[in-house]
Design an enzyme around this catalytic site. Structure first.
Site, PDB file in Angstrom:
ATOM      1  N   GLU A  85      39.466 -16.125  12.227  1.00 50.37           N
ATOM      2  CA  GLU A  85      40.468 -15.192  11.675  1.00 50.37           C
ATOM      3  C   GLU A  85      40.194 -13.766  12.163  1.00 50.37           C
ATOM      4  O   GLU A  85      39.098 -13.219  11.954  1.00 50.37           O
ATOM      5  CB  GLU A  85      40.460 -15.267  10.143  1.00 50.37           C
ATOM      6  CG  GLU A  85      41.646 -14.562   9.540  1.00 50.37           C
ATOM      7  CD  GLU A  85      41.759 -14.796   8.036  1.00 50.37           C
ATOM      8  OE1 GLU A  85      41.479 -15.911   7.568  1.00 50.37           O
ATOM      9  OE2 GLU A  85      42.130 -13.845   7.337  1.00 50.37           O
ATOM     10  N   LYS A 269      39.415 -17.150  -1.683  1.00 46.48           N
ATOM     11  CA  LYS A 269      39.506 -17.545  -0.267  1.00 46.48           C
ATOM     12  C   LYS A 269      39.019 -16.391   0.614  1.00 46.48           C
ATOM     13  O   LYS A 269      38.304 -16.587   1.601  1.00 46.48           O
ATOM     14  CB  LYS A 269      40.950 -17.930   0.067  1.00 46.48           C
ATOM     15  CG  LYS A 269      41.145 -18.498   1.464  1.00 46.48           C
ATOM     16  CD  LYS A 269      41.414 -17.464   2.514  1.00 46.48           C
ATOM     17  CE  LYS A 269      41.656 -18.094   3.881  1.00 46.48           C
ATOM     18  NZ  LYS A 269      41.776 -17.098   4.947  1.00 46.48           N
ATOM     19  N   ASP A 285      25.778 -26.043   5.586  1.00 46.65           N
ATOM     20  CA  ASP A 285      26.862 -26.979   5.274  1.00 46.65           C
ATOM     21  C   ASP A 285      27.964 -26.240   4.501  1.00 46.65           C
ATOM     22  O   ASP A 285      27.859 -26.038   3.286  1.00 46.65           O
ATOM     23  CB  ASP A 285      26.265 -28.126   4.447  1.00 46.65           C
ATOM     24  CG  ASP A 285      27.287 -29.173   4.051  1.00 46.65           C
ATOM     25  OD1 ASP A 285      28.503 -28.904   4.136  1.00 46.65           O
ATOM     26  OD2 ASP A 285      26.867 -30.262   3.620  1.00 46.65           O
ATOM     27  N   HIS A 382      45.584  -6.270   9.402  1.00 42.76           N
ATOM     28  CA  HIS A 382      45.588  -7.671   9.819  1.00 42.76           C
ATOM     29  C   HIS A 382      46.372  -7.848  11.120  1.00 42.76           C
ATOM     30  O   HIS A 382      45.904  -8.474  12.060  1.00 42.76           O
ATOM     31  CB  HIS A 382      46.229  -8.489   8.695  1.00 42.76           C
ATOM     32  CG  HIS A 382      45.951  -9.945   8.796  1.00 42.76           C
ATOM     33  ND1 HIS A 382      44.794 -10.504   8.315  1.00 42.76           N
ATOM     34  CD2 HIS A 382      46.675 -10.951   9.341  1.00 42.76           C
ATOM     35  CE1 HIS A 382      44.807 -11.798   8.549  1.00 42.76           C
ATOM     36  NE2 HIS A 382      45.942 -12.091   9.174  1.00 42.76           N
TER      37      HIS A 382
HETATM   38  C1  MEV Z   1      43.083 -13.644   4.075  1.00 42.90           C
HETATM   39  O1  MEV Z   1      42.366 -14.563   4.849  1.00 42.90           O
HETATM   40  C2  MEV Z   1      42.326 -13.301   2.811  1.00 42.90           C
HETATM   41  C3  MEV Z   1      43.085 -12.449   1.814  1.00 42.90           C
HETATM   42  O2  MEV Z   1      44.337 -13.056   1.480  1.00 42.90           O
HETATM   43  C4  MEV Z   1      42.219 -12.339   0.584  1.00 42.90           C
HETATM   44  C5  MEV Z   1      42.884 -11.697  -0.618  1.00 42.90           C
HETATM   45  O3  MEV Z   1      44.103 -11.723  -0.743  1.00 42.90           O
HETATM   46  O4  MEV Z   1      42.111 -11.185  -1.455  1.00 42.90           O
HETATM   47  C6  MEV Z   1      43.401 -11.092   2.371  1.00 42.90           C
END
Ligand code: MEV
Length: 426
Positions: A85, A269, A285, A382
């Site tokens: 990413e 995530k 792992d 991003h």
């Molecule tokens: C993207 O990989 C992760 C985010 O969506 C985490 C979040 O929203 O806190 C930017």
């Protein structure tokens, strides 16, 4: 076209590829060329990778990046990260540097205990199984002595065996719940070998062993990492954002993740973006780490944020508590040359030190995400990082890339804007 095969694992690598491209691909020679292009030219190294799993036909690259300027408990680290990413390493680097001028990250190990279970069915009298367990408990421990000898020398081993009745949840279901200390190894093989030995000694007429396996849920193999600073120090340079307003909004973002599972999953995530990247780089792992982290996030009966925040008396505190079962010896950590290199870059940490570093990587990633989300929005940074992916998809030349990057210094990056601008270059 026949798309089933027997004896595939016995084929040579070339035979496997030949069968595969014939059975599944239209452009057979291109597919074969691609698979072979990703073989390492160092045959010994390639064989090592071939032997990690069955039916290896090629390698799959992921970028290996580093995030410098992390200060953890006063020690300087550059953190290795394996991830596809675009924005993750950039975000980590930014946040490592940000906190390096605000005291760095502070960490604490809250526990290192791991768990394994022998699951069994017993239809007899509860009092009898308890008496039998009491009788044989010492023998069960003794039966593992040859397996645990080396681990005991290193200060680890079996900490305890308990008999647990689960008959209220499932008829006749009991377990031997075994706790372990595995020091610097992740310990999966060690735990499973001990459990199978214990199960074989425990079994007798009336006891039906179902399975013996470690648990990847290790809530007592726990680490905490924290950052803090005065609220006014949260804002950098000449920004017009009000620090108190920002700190409040940041905390509200975490409060939302604590009450709204849809948000909590995305929030966590983002944390796992940082954690998995270091787990992978160090040959650990990531599936075990992932499943445990999410189970821990739901430990109160609702899926919540793994990070927490407090704004009090003009001070901002932000922390993570997360279970991490990691190893810095054995397994892939010793075998994979890049995992070995990562550990050396991290100054050959103990498993506890690696727990701290990885918790910090997760906290930093969450800080980066929440900072962007509660101020500029996530897409600005991003998409800037994603620009190169779009240009590579378009097959842009180096010159076209330079021109496009320069253009988008001042213009928001979107897929369509990049496509439009690229057309003008053609
Ligand atoms: C993207 O990989 C992760 C985010 O969506 C985490 C979040 O929203 O806190 C930017």
């Amino acid at each position: 076209m026949v798309r089933r095969i027997t004896g595939f694992s016995k084929f040579s690598k070339e035979e496997k590829i030949d069968w595969l491209v014939k059975a599944f691909f239209n452009k057979q020679s291109i597919t074969k060329e691609t698979l072979i292009k990703y073989w390492n030219t160092d045959e010994k190294l390639q064989r090592l990778h071939d032997d990690f799993i069955e039916n290896t036909i090629s390698n799959f690259y992921l970028p290996y990046g580093v995030a410098p300027n992390f200060i953890i408990d006063g020690i300087d680290y550059t953190i290795p990260m394996v991830i596809e990413e675009s924005s993750v390493v950039a975000a980590a680097s930014l946040i490592g540097k940000f906190w390096s001028t605000r005291g760095g990250f502070k960490t604490e190990i809250l526990g290192t205990t791991k768990i394994g279970q022998v699951h069994f069915i017993y239809e007899g009298d509860a009092v009898e199984i308890e008496a039998y367990f009491k009788d044989v408990k010492k023998d069960l421990l003794a039966s593992t002595e040859s397996i645990t000898a080396n681990m005991r020398k290193r200060g680890g081993g079996i900490l305890d065996i308990e008999l647990r009745s689960k008959t209220e949840e499932l008829d006749h279901y009991y377990q031997l719940h075994v706790t372990f200390e595995t020091k610097d190894s992740m310990g999966a093989n060690f735990i499973n070998s001990c459990l199978e030995e214990i199960a074989s000694r425990f079994e007798k007429e009336g006891i039906h062993i179902v399975m013996s396996i470690l648990s990847n849920y290790v809530p007592e193999c726990l680490v905490r990492a924290e950052v803090s600073c005065k609220v006014e120090e949260l804002i950098q340079g000449t920004s017009e954002i009000d620090p108190n307003e920002y700190a409040r909004k940041f905390k509200t973002a975490i409060d939302i993740a604590n009450v709204e599972p849809h948000r909590a999953v995305t929030h966590n995530k983002g944390i796992m973006n940082g954690i998995d990247a270091v787990v992978l780089a160090t040959g650990n792992d990531f599936r075990a780490i992932e499943s445990c982290a999410h189970a821990y996030a739901a430990k109160d009966g609702r899926y919540k944020s793994l990070t927490q925040c407090e704004v009090k008396d003009g001070v901002f505190r932000f922390w993570i508590e997360i279970p991490l079962a990691l190893g810095t010896v054995g397994g892939l950590t010793a075998l994979h040359p890049m995992a070995k290199l990562s550990l050396e870059l991290l100054q050959n940490p103990s498993a506890e030190e690696l727990m701290k570093i990885i918790a910090v990587a997760g906290l930093a990633q969450n800080f980066a995400a929440l900072r962007a989300l509660t101020t500029t929005g996530i897409q600005k940074g991003h998409m800037k990082m994603h620009l190169m992916n779009i240009l590579n998809q378009l097959g842009a030349t180096n010159e076209e890339k330079e021109l496009t990057v320069a253009h988008f210094e001042k213009v928001p990056v979107t897929h369509s804007a990049v496509h439009e601008f690229y057309k003008t270059l053609k």
